[in-house]
Write a protein that holds these residues in place. Structure first.
Motif, PDB file in Angstrom:
ATOM      1  N   ARG A  98      14.627 -12.286 -19.620  1.00 29.17           N
ATOM      2  CA  ARG A  98      14.142 -12.733 -21.429  1.00 29.17           C
ATOM      3  C   ARG A  98      15.377 -13.675 -22.073  1.00 29.17           C
ATOM      4  NH1 ARG A  98      15.527  -9.761 -26.059  1.00 29.17           N
ATOM      5  NH2 ARG A  98      17.303 -10.320 -26.412  1.00 29.17           N
ATOM      6  N   ASN A  99      15.927 -14.583 -20.884  1.00 29.70           N
ATOM      7  CA  ASN A  99      17.174 -15.509 -21.305  1.00 29.70           C
ATOM      8  C   ASN A  99      15.816 -16.830 -20.942  1.00 29.70           C
ATOM      9  OD1 ASN A  99      19.186 -14.560 -22.106  1.00 29.70           O
ATOM     10  ND2 ASN A  99      19.464 -13.733 -19.826  1.00 29.70           N
ATOM     11  N   GLN A 100      14.790 -16.590 -19.157  1.00 30.98           N
ATOM     12  CA  GLN A 100      13.983 -18.080 -19.523  1.00 30.98           C
ATOM     13  C   GLN A 100      13.436 -18.165 -20.708  1.00 30.98           C
ATOM     14  OE1 GLN A 100      13.731 -19.458 -16.369  1.00 30.98           O
ATOM     15  NE2 GLN A 100      15.710 -19.077 -16.083  1.00 30.98           N
ATOM     16  N   ALA A 101      13.092 -17.040 -21.492  1.00 31.77           N
ATOM     17  CA  ALA A 101      12.146 -16.982 -22.310  1.00 31.77           C
ATOM     18  C   ALA A 101      12.993 -17.749 -23.460  1.00 31.77           C
ATOM     19  CB  ALA A 101      11.805 -15.679 -22.393  1.00 31.77           C
ATOM     20  N   ILE A 102      14.407 -17.388 -24.028  1.00 35.15           N
ATOM     21  CA  ILE A 102      14.743 -17.423 -24.769  1.00 35.15           C
ATOM     22  C   ILE A 102      14.858 -19.033 -24.720  1.00 35.15           C
ATOM     23  CG2 ILE A 102      17.322 -17.756 -26.117  1.00 35.15           C
ATOM     24  CD1 ILE A 102      17.703 -14.846 -25.542  1.00 35.15           C
ATOM     25  N   PHE A 103      15.449 -19.660 -23.638  1.00 37.85           N
ATOM     26  CA  PHE A 103      16.210 -21.239 -23.339  1.00 37.85           C
ATOM     27  C   PHE A 103      14.378 -22.153 -23.514  1.00 37.85           C
ATOM     28  CE2 PHE A 103      19.806 -18.590 -22.904  1.00 37.85           C
ATOM     29  CZ  PHE A 103      20.390 -20.244 -23.749  1.00 37.85           C
ATOM     30  N   ALA A 104      13.174 -21.354 -22.838  1.00 37.89           N
ATOM     31  CA  ALA A 104      12.216 -21.935 -22.733  1.00 37.89           C
ATOM     32  C   ALA A 104      11.674 -22.406 -24.446  1.00 37.89           C
ATOM     33  CB  ALA A 104      10.905 -21.555 -21.809  1.00 37.89           C
ATOM     34  N   ILE A 105      12.416 -21.561 -25.048  1.00 36.15           N
ATOM     35  CA  ILE A 105      12.090 -22.173 -26.751  1.00 36.15           C
ATOM     36  C   ILE A 105      12.761 -22.672 -27.548  1.00 36.15           C
ATOM     37  CG2 ILE A 105      11.988 -20.888 -28.789  1.00 36.15           C
ATOM     38  CD1 ILE A 105      10.781 -18.023 -27.670  1.00 36.15           C
ATOM     39  N   ARG A 132       4.602 -21.615 -30.903  1.00 36.54           N
ATOM     40  CA  ARG A 132       3.341 -21.260 -31.029  1.00 36.54           C
ATOM     41  C   ARG A 132       2.671 -21.322 -30.027  1.00 36.54           C
ATOM     42  NH1 ARG A 132       3.859 -16.534 -33.792  1.00 36.54           N
ATOM     43  NH2 ARG A 132       1.120 -15.850 -33.097  1.00 36.54           N
ATOM     44  N   ASN A 133       2.147 -22.687 -29.839  1.00 39.78           N
ATOM     45  CA  ASN A 133       1.476 -24.023 -28.836  1.00 39.78           C
ATOM     46  C   ASN A 133       1.855 -23.421 -27.845  1.00 39.78           C
ATOM     47  OD1 ASN A 133      -0.531 -23.961 -30.833  1.00 39.78           O
ATOM     48  ND2 ASN A 133       0.339 -26.235 -31.528  1.00 39.78           N
ATOM     49  N   ASN A 134       2.725 -24.349 -27.290  1.00 37.71           N
ATOM     50  CA  ASN A 134       3.208 -24.054 -25.860  1.00 37.71           C
ATOM     51  C   ASN A 134       3.998 -23.175 -25.561  1.00 37.71           C
ATOM     52  OD1 ASN A 134       1.793 -26.834 -26.014  1.00 37.71           O
ATOM     53  ND2 ASN A 134       3.671 -27.446 -26.705  1.00 37.71           N
ATOM     54  N   GLN A 135       4.512 -21.611 -26.481  1.00 38.69           N
ATOM     55  CA  GLN A 135       5.752 -20.630 -25.630  1.00 38.69           C
ATOM     56  C   GLN A 135       5.076 -19.698 -26.623  1.00 38.69           C
ATOM     57  OE1 GLN A 135       7.521 -20.623 -22.802  1.00 38.69           O
ATOM     58  NE2 GLN A 135       7.769 -23.460 -23.024  1.00 38.69           N
ATOM     59  N   LEU A 136       4.066 -19.489 -26.705  1.00 39.83           N
ATOM     60  CA  LEU A 136       3.621 -18.117 -26.804  1.00 39.83           C
ATOM     61  C   LEU A 136       3.999 -16.629 -25.553  1.00 39.83           C
ATOM     62  CD1 LEU A 136       2.049 -17.034 -29.317  1.00 39.83           C
ATOM     63  CD2 LEU A 136      -0.099 -16.447 -28.840  1.00 39.83           C
ATOM     64  N   GLY A 137       3.699 -17.055 -24.726  1.00 37.70           N
ATOM     65  CA  GLY A 137       3.988 -16.494 -23.590  1.00 37.70           C
ATOM     66  C   GLY A 137       5.750 -16.149 -24.340  1.00 37.70           C
ATOM     67  N   SER A 138       6.719 -16.476 -23.696  1.00 41.17           N
ATOM     68  CA  SER A 138       7.999 -16.398 -24.432  1.00 41.17           C
ATOM     69  C   SER A 138       8.505 -15.798 -25.251  1.00 41.17           C
ATOM     70  CB  SER A 138       8.676 -17.915 -24.026  1.00 41.17           C
ATOM     71  OG  SER A 138       8.768 -18.567 -22.991  1.00 41.17           O
ATOM     72  N   LEU A 139       7.802 -16.013 -26.865  1.00 39.68           N
ATOM     73  CA  LEU A 139       7.632 -15.242 -27.745  1.00 39.68           C
ATOM     74  C   LEU A 139       6.994 -13.219 -27.805  1.00 39.68           C
ATOM     75  CD1 LEU A 139       6.478 -17.212 -30.672  1.00 39.68           C
ATOM     76  CD2 LEU A 139       8.477 -16.725 -30.350  1.00 39.68           C
ATOM     77  N   LYS A 140       6.284 -13.556 -26.672  1.00 37.27           N
ATOM     78  CA  LYS A 140       5.287 -12.180 -26.091  1.00 37.27           C
ATOM     79  C   LYS A 140       6.547 -11.284 -25.459  1.00 37.27           C
ATOM     80  CE  LYS A 140       0.682 -12.303 -26.705  1.00 37.27           C
ATOM     81  NZ  LYS A 140      -0.758 -13.414 -25.602  1.00 37.27           N
ATOM     82  N   ILE A 141       7.126 -11.992 -24.688  1.00 33.55           N
ATOM     83  CA  ILE A 141       8.758 -11.857 -23.677  1.00 33.55           C
ATOM     84  C   ILE A 141       9.830 -10.883 -24.355  1.00 33.55           C
ATOM     85  CG2 ILE A 141      10.150 -11.936 -22.597  1.00 33.55           C
ATOM     86  CD1 ILE A 141       8.761 -13.709 -21.006  1.00 33.55           C
ATOM     87  N   LEU A 142       9.446 -11.811 -25.820  1.00 30.98           N
ATOM     88  CA  LEU A 142      11.183 -11.229 -27.043  1.00 30.98           C
ATOM     89  C   LEU A 142       9.939 -10.038 -27.724  1.00 30.98           C
ATOM     90  CD1 LEU A 142      12.818 -14.994 -26.757  1.00 30.98           C
ATOM     91  CD2 LEU A 142      13.447 -13.300 -25.858  1.00 30.98           C
ATOM     92  N   GLU A 143       9.147 -10.299 -27.882  1.00 27.34           N
ATOM     93  CA  GLU A 143       8.175  -9.791 -28.629  1.00 27.34           C
ATOM     94  C   GLU A 143       8.634  -9.949 -29.978  1.00 27.34           C
ATOM     95  OE1 GLU A 143       9.793  -5.049 -28.308  1.00 27.34           O
ATOM     96  OE2 GLU A 143       9.298  -5.184 -26.481  1.00 27.34           O
TER      97      GLU A 143
END
Ligand code: ATP
Ligand code: MN
Length: 440
Positions: free
Chosen positions: A139-146, A264-275
């Motif tokens: 989750r945190n990896q996703a937040i900070f990737a965004i 959305r283009n580059n971090q859609l996977g991170s957005l998905k992790i965070l629903e």
């Protein structure tokens, strides 16, 4: 247990780079053990690095007995793996690695203070106490990737629009907007302060470089206990010369659009992790614009909350408003009495050329047209009960052809909170500072 030396081992790839293109090849990966399972004749390791994860599969008889029997595993052990890439549909990336050698570079206690497998949730304070470990969570990896994408895209947008990046002092000799919310510090034998915003310096520099921005820290000594206030924040500050509020409103909404497009283009996977992939959507431009008076009307009619003209809008009212205005919107033309001295009054001087950007109930940004006339600025200071002498060096810069200018300040953590659907701003910074928290 003895540890292995990294010696001349180097990663050949990041986990995310190990794709089906590499099937059959040998790779060296490094990272941490997110999870592991021991099924008797079969052992699985989820190896995470800061780019993703891949599965390491050890099957008895397939890998060497020495490796199979003697590899000690633990959560978040730091390891490097040398192995062959194999196709395996059910694993992350459709790949598994069959190891020939594993190095244990560092280990962890048997029981970690927080659950890192993602199977249970840990109390935020406990997580923050162990933040460097906590930040490795999916989750945190996703937040900070965004967050990374946000900053990168914002910079790109601004550079593409002829802005110059500035760096202004964080140690200042006098208060920016009044002396109340500053942290005093000792500057040798004098008192100084940590800056609460880049306001005055960015204004000065707009008279030099015309379009300037800064992404830097500000300090707010408010004893706020909300889920949206921190004592140390990073702000995106923008100032534009030969411009007024309308230009800033346009620039800001375009910047927001560009950043969300890039996320959305580059971090859609991170957005998905965070629903958040269905929620952090491209907004429609232009953003709806309401004047302060219109918002007051709306609050009175639709939310039945009384607010005196001239008062700030209460949290309670914003919360109700969110049901009607859930997206991004501007509130413009605030009463001059509740805006800082450097804001330009409107033609009717009860009002001001100022705005807030809202996303639902959360204020993301404030800005407006600034006063660029020195005499006007001096009387504005006096009107706010501030001493012009304390602002002398700032005021002097207005003697040398200061252009009309306008700008904004936007709280990065506030915006990240919205983009990631977080419920507490402390989740949106790596090491939050609040009245209670000064460590880690
Ligand atoms: P608020 O009324 O929400 O406390 P503010 O109007 O005092 O905010 P500004 O001085 O307008 O804040 O700062 C510009 C932006 O910086 C805000 O819109 C917000 O996004 C962010 N910000 C300000 N103060 C804080 C804080 N204490 N913690 C986190 N973000 C903040
Ligand atoms: Mn504000």
């Amino acid at each position: 247990m003895s540890l292995d030396e990294m010696a001349d081992w180097r990663k050949t790839h990041l986990t995310k780079e190990v794709t089906s293109k590499l099937i059959g090849q040998e790779v060296v990966l490094g990272g941490w053990i997110r999870n592991f399972r021991d099924l008797g004749g079969l052992k699985f390791i989820n190896l995470q690095d800061s780019y993703g994860e891949r599965q390491i599969t050890m099957k008895k008889g397939v890998v060497s007995d020495e490796l199979f029997n003697n590899t000690k595993l633990g959560y978040q052990y730091c390891i490097m793996v040398r192995g062959k890439v194999k196709k395996f549909g059910n694993a992350p990336g459709g790949i598994e690695i069959i190891p020939s050698e594993i190095k244990i570079l560092n280990k962890t206690p048997d029981k970690l203070p927080i659950d890192m497998t993602g199977e249970t949730t840990t109390d935020l304070d406990l997580r923050l106490n162990n933040r460097a470990l906590d930040l490795r969570s999916v989750r945190n990896q996703a937040i900070f990737a965004i967050r990374g994408e946000l900053i990168k895209a914002a910079r790109e947008f601004l550079f593409d629009n002829e802005f110059k990046e500035i760096y202004t002092p964080k140690i200042i000799g006098s208060a920016t907007e009044g002396g109340t919310e500053l942290f005093p510090i000792m500057y040798f034998d004098r008192e100084a302060f940590l800056t609460q915003s880049a306001q005055l310096y960015k204004e000065q520099l707009s008279g030099v470089f015309e379009r300037v921005f800064e992404i830097g820290p500000s300090f707010r000594a408010e004893k706020s206990h909300t889920k949206r206030h921190l004592c140390e924040i990073v702000q995106l500050d923008i100032e534009i010369a030969f411009a007024d509020m309308t230009d800033v409103l346009k620039t800001l909404e375009e910047l927001i659009y560009f950043v969300i497009k890039n996320i959305r283009n580059n971090q859609l996977g991170s957005l998905k992790i965070l629903e958040m992939e269905e929620k952090t959507l491209l907004p429609e431009l232009p953003f709806p614009r309401y004047t302060y008076d219109q918002i007051l009307d709306l609050i009175q009619k639709k939310c039945k909350i009384p607010i005196e003209w001239g008062e700030d809008i209460s949290t309670e009212a914003y919360r109700e408003l969110e049901n009607i205005l859930p997206g991004y919107y501007y509130i413009t033309h605030w009463p001059m009495a509740i805006k800082p001295f450097y804001i330009m009054p409107s033609k009717n001087p009860k009002y001001s050329e100022s705005f807030d950007l809202q996303k639902g109930m959360l204020e993301l940004s404030s800005g407006g047209t600034r006063v660029h006339n020195k005499e006007h600025l001096i009387s504005a200071l006096e009107l706010k009960g501030l001493n012009p002498i304390a602002f002398e060096s700032h005021l002097n810069t207005f003697d040398f052809g200061m252009p009309p200018h306008a700008g904004l300040g936007l709280g990065i953590a506030r915006w990240l909170t919205v983009l990631c659907g977080l419920n507490d701003i402390r989740e949106a910074v790596m090491y939050p500072r609040t009245p209670e928290r000064l460590t880690p």
